[in-house]
Design a protein around this motif. Structure first.
Motif, PDB file in Angstrom:
ATOM      1  N   LEU A  24       0.857  -1.186   0.000  1.00 21.90           N
ATOM      2  CA  LEU A  24       0.000   0.000   0.000  1.00 21.90           C
ATOM      3  C   LEU A  24       0.893   1.235   0.000  1.00 21.90           C
ATOM      4  O   LEU A  24       2.089   1.161   0.282  1.00 21.90           O
ATOM      5  CB  LEU A  24      -0.914  -0.009   1.223  1.00 21.90           C
ATOM      6  CG  LEU A  24      -1.845  -1.217   1.364  1.00 21.90           C
ATOM      7  CD1 LEU A  24      -2.620  -1.134   2.676  1.00 21.90           C
ATOM      8  CD2 LEU A  24      -2.799  -1.322   0.187  1.00 21.90           C
ATOM      9  N   ASN A  25       0.307   2.373  -0.319  1.00 24.18           N
ATOM     10  CA  ASN A  25       1.068   3.618  -0.339  1.00 24.18           C
ATOM     11  C   ASN A  25       0.365   4.666   0.516  1.00 24.18           C
ATOM     12  O   ASN A  25      -0.223   5.616  -0.018  1.00 24.18           O
ATOM     13  CB  ASN A  25       1.242   4.113  -1.777  1.00 24.18           C
ATOM     14  CG  ASN A  25       2.244   5.264  -1.854  1.00 24.18           C
ATOM     15  OD1 ASN A  25       3.100   5.418  -0.979  1.00 24.18           O
ATOM     16  ND2 ASN A  25       2.140   6.067  -2.900  1.00 24.18           N
ATOM     17  N   SER A  37      -5.623  14.422   6.159  1.00 24.08           N
ATOM     18  CA  SER A  37      -6.117  13.052   6.281  1.00 24.08           C
ATOM     19  C   SER A  37      -5.036  12.086   5.838  1.00 24.08           C
ATOM     20  O   SER A  37      -4.074  12.474   5.156  1.00 24.08           O
ATOM     21  CB  SER A  37      -7.374  12.859   5.425  1.00 24.08           C
ATOM     22  OG  SER A  37      -7.071  13.026   4.043  1.00 24.08           O
ATOM     23  N   PHE A  38      -5.194  10.823   6.232  1.00 25.44           N
ATOM     24  CA  PHE A  38      -4.332   9.759   5.740  1.00 25.44           C
ATOM     25  C   PHE A  38      -5.078   9.029   4.637  1.00 25.44           C
ATOM     26  O   PHE A  38      -6.213   8.600   4.816  1.00 25.44           O
ATOM     27  CB  PHE A  38      -3.966   8.792   6.863  1.00 25.44           C
ATOM     28  CG  PHE A  38      -3.061   9.391   7.902  1.00 25.44           C
ATOM     29  CD1 PHE A  38      -1.686   9.419   7.720  1.00 25.44           C
ATOM     30  CD2 PHE A  38      -3.584   9.953   9.060  1.00 25.44           C
ATOM     31  CE1 PHE A  38      -0.853   9.986   8.672  1.00 25.44           C
ATOM     32  CE2 PHE A  38      -2.763  10.511  10.012  1.00 25.44           C
ATOM     33  CZ  PHE A  38      -1.389  10.535   9.825  1.00 25.44           C
ATOM     34  N   GLU A  39      -4.428   8.892   3.481  1.00 22.41           N
ATOM     35  CA  GLU A  39      -5.047   8.237   2.341  1.00 22.41           C
ATOM     36  C   GLU A  39      -4.126   7.156   1.797  1.00 22.41           C
ATOM     37  O   GLU A  39      -2.903   7.244   1.945  1.00 22.41           O
ATOM     38  CB  GLU A  39      -5.338   9.245   1.217  1.00 22.41           C
ATOM     39  CG  GLU A  39      -6.332  10.328   1.572  1.00 22.41           C
ATOM     40  CD  GLU A  39      -6.574  11.262   0.398  1.00 22.41           C
ATOM     41  OE1 GLU A  39      -6.027  10.997  -0.702  1.00 22.41           O
ATOM     42  OE2 GLU A  39      -7.292  12.254   0.580  1.00 22.41           O
ATOM     43  N   ASP A  40      -4.702   6.167   1.160  1.00 16.90           N
ATOM     44  CA  ASP A  40      -3.915   5.176   0.454  1.00 16.90           C
ATOM     45  C   ASP A  40      -3.870   5.580  -1.011  1.00 16.90           C
ATOM     46  O   ASP A  40      -4.847   5.442  -1.737  1.00 16.90           O
ATOM     47  CB  ASP A  40      -4.529   3.788   0.610  1.00 16.90           C
ATOM     48  CG  ASP A  40      -3.650   2.720  -0.003  1.00 16.90           C
ATOM     49  OD1 ASP A  40      -2.424   2.884   0.054  1.00 16.90           O
ATOM     50  OD2 ASP A  40      -4.185   1.743  -0.553  1.00 16.90           O
ATOM     51  N   ARG A  41      -2.731   6.089  -1.432  1.00 17.20           N
ATOM     52  CA  ARG A  41      -2.551   6.553  -2.801  1.00 17.20           C
ATOM     53  C   ARG A  41      -1.970   5.432  -3.674  1.00 17.20           C
ATOM     54  O   ARG A  41      -1.323   4.515  -3.161  1.00 17.20           O
ATOM     55  CB  ARG A  41      -1.614   7.759  -2.829  1.00 17.20           C
ATOM     56  CG  ARG A  41      -2.206   9.045  -2.222  1.00 17.20           C
ATOM     57  CD  ARG A  41      -3.306   9.581  -3.086  1.00 17.20           C
ATOM     58  NE  ARG A  41      -3.768  10.890  -2.649  1.00 17.20           N
ATOM     59  CZ  ARG A  41      -3.273  12.051  -3.082  1.00 17.20           C
ATOM     60  NH1 ARG A  41      -2.289  12.066  -3.969  1.00 17.20           N
ATOM     61  NH2 ARG A  41      -3.770  13.187  -2.648  1.00 17.20           N
ATOM     62  N   PRO A  83      -6.331  18.376  -3.132  1.00 22.83           N
ATOM     63  CA  PRO A  83      -5.571  17.669  -2.090  1.00 22.83           C
ATOM     64  C   PRO A  83      -4.118  17.417  -2.497  1.00 22.83           C
ATOM     65  O   PRO A  83      -3.839  17.017  -3.630  1.00 22.83           O
ATOM     66  CB  PRO A  83      -6.350  16.358  -1.937  1.00 22.83           C
ATOM     67  CG  PRO A  83      -7.754  16.731  -2.285  1.00 22.83           C
ATOM     68  CD  PRO A  83      -7.633  17.719  -3.409  1.00 22.83           C
ATOM     69  N   MET A  84      -3.200  17.665  -1.558  1.00 22.56           N
ATOM     70  CA  MET A  84      -1.776  17.591  -1.850  1.00 22.56           C
ATOM     71  C   MET A  84      -1.039  16.872  -0.722  1.00 22.56           C
ATOM     72  O   MET A  84      -1.225  17.201   0.455  1.00 22.56           O
ATOM     73  CB  MET A  84      -1.194  18.995  -2.019  1.00 22.56           C
ATOM     74  CG  MET A  84       0.299  19.045  -2.321  1.00 22.56           C
ATOM     75  SD  MET A  84       0.937  20.747  -2.404  1.00 22.56           S
ATOM     76  CE  MET A  84       1.042  21.162  -0.643  1.00 22.56           C
ATOM     77  N   ILE A  85      -0.212  15.899  -1.062  1.00 22.37           N
ATOM     78  CA  ILE A  85       0.638  15.244  -0.077  1.00 22.37           C
ATOM     79  C   ILE A  85       1.720  16.233   0.360  1.00 22.37           C
ATOM     80  O   ILE A  85       2.360  16.876  -0.464  1.00 22.37           O
ATOM     81  CB  ILE A  85       1.302  13.981  -0.659  1.00 22.37           C
ATOM     82  CG1 ILE A  85       0.241  12.982  -1.121  1.00 22.37           C
ATOM     83  CG2 ILE A  85       2.222  13.329   0.368  1.00 22.37           C
ATOM     84  CD1 ILE A  85       0.805  11.779  -1.854  1.00 22.37           C
TER      85      ILE A  85
END
Length: 384
Positions: A24-25, A37-41, A83-85
């Motif tokens: 996962l990323n 937020s934490f997302e799985d990219r 949204p931006m990491i």
């Protein structure tokens, strides 16, 4: 022979990527100001013939620009519209390589230079790729940053870490390179007197780099006494000055000159705070023919003592990020132990505590100088 080697490289690349298929990323994503937020990219992919690599991020430092985006959603013309990491000060382990890569291999420990230029414009061809108008810079809208598990970047913007340099130190090669670029812009030579306004991480590192370049007198100026003590005790400042008095910039400059025994003024002033009052004082602190470098980003327009610049015939320069040779020099300073980055790190956070890390930095939690965030756990090459 060349065709066989190319086929072998493609097979190796596919094997590397298959090893990531079950991964996962996770990423730390800014949705809008003060909303993360934490997302799985998706895990990045490598095209056939690519010279990019995929790096598993091990450590990421928090920069003032990251915090500014977190709180305001913009810096000047750079505005977060989607949204931006976050994150751009990172180190990690090469997890996959493009089939055309020549110098990196899976498992290499690397520091990431997070801005990749076009390599074709006049700025790039003129040796100043840091001001490339087409720069792809991590965590600068619209580009995602490095606070994730896997990040894709050009091979030639990854630098192998010497064996005794940790991932934490590797992540902080980025701000050290900023300080190296500033000091190179200032043309510091042995015996120079240098006044550094601002004792945040970059200002402190400017003191350290100035010392490594041979400066004899280094004056650190800040509003916070504990930061001045840090700059003096660990990073090479020979003198400190607590700012914040109500005196004019001319009077403050005269006091600085007297307290640090600068005679006719300083050879070099580095402004690393962005405060308008520091800019004004810095111009007056310089001797005739002195050199001034603006590294701190503050208000876009300020009142500027241009008369003093003319009368003293000062050399005025800006400094933006880092350019050719700065990362290599920063690594050399670490490798030779002329600069100790470990002392700068005063806060360590797990990936799942990233939001708390940002809040602590923004609130000015006592004792914090530089914060690092550990990369998401799982399938990594262990730290030595």
């Amino acid at each position: 022979m060349a065709i066989l080697e190319a086929k072998q490289n493609v097979v190796k690349q596919l094997q590397d990527l298959r090893g990531l298929n079950d991964e996962l990323n996770p990423a730390f994503v800014l949705q809008k100001p003060l909303n993360v937020s934490f997302e799985d990219r998706p895990i990045p992919t490598l095209s056939l013939g690519s010279t990019d690599v995929i790096v598993q991020i091990m450590q990421t430092g928090i920069c003032g620009s990251d915090v500014h985006y977190y709180n305001h959603g913009s810096i000047g013309k750079f505005i977060v519209k989607s949204p931006m990491i976050l994150g751009h000060e990172s180190s990690g382990v090469v997890a996959a390589v493009g089939s055309a890569c020549k110098n990196l291999h899976v498992g290499d420990r690397v520091a990431l230079e997070p801005g990749v230029p076009c390599r074709q414009c006049s700025a790039c061809k003129g040796g100043k790729y840091n001001i490339c108008p087409s720069m792809v810079f991590a965590a600068t809208p619209p580009f995602d940053g490095t606070l994730c598990k896997y990040y894709k970047i050009a091979e030639d913007f990854c630098y192998k870490l010497p064996p005794h340099i940790s991932f934490e130190e590797g992540a902080l090669i980025e701000p050290l390179s900023v300080a190296v670029h500033i000091c190179r812009q200032a043309s510091i030579v042995p015996g120079n007197s240098v006044v550094v306004f601002g004792a945040g991480p970059v200002g402190i590192l400017c003191c350290a780099v100035a010392r490594a370049f041979g400066a004899k007198t280094i004056v650190s100026v800040d509003l916070v006494q504990s930061r001045l003590a840090f700059a003096r005790d660990f990073y090479g400042a020979t003198h400190t000055h607590l700012a914040g008095s109500t005196t004019s910039s001319v009077e403050t400059a005269a006091q600085l000159i007297n307290d640090a025994h600068l005679r006719d003024g300083a050879d070099v002033v580095i402004e690393a705070s962005g405060a308008a009052s520091s800019v004004q004082t810095g111009i007056h602190v310089l001797r005739s023919g002195g050199r001034y470098v603006q590294g701190g980003m503050g208000k876009y327009d300020i009142t500027f003592p241009i008369g003093a610049i003319i009368e003293k015939e000062l050399d005025i320069k800006g400094s933006f990020r880092y350019g050719s040779g700065d990362y290599l020099l920063a690594i050399s300073l670490l490798e030779s132990r002329q600069i100790d980055m470990k002392r700068l790190i005063t806060g360590r956070y797990k990936f799942h505590d990233a939001e708390r890390a940002f809040k602590d930095v923004y609130s000015g939690k006592p004792g914090l100088v530089k914060v690092v965030i550990e990369g998401p756990e799982g399938k990594c090459v262990s730290e030595f």
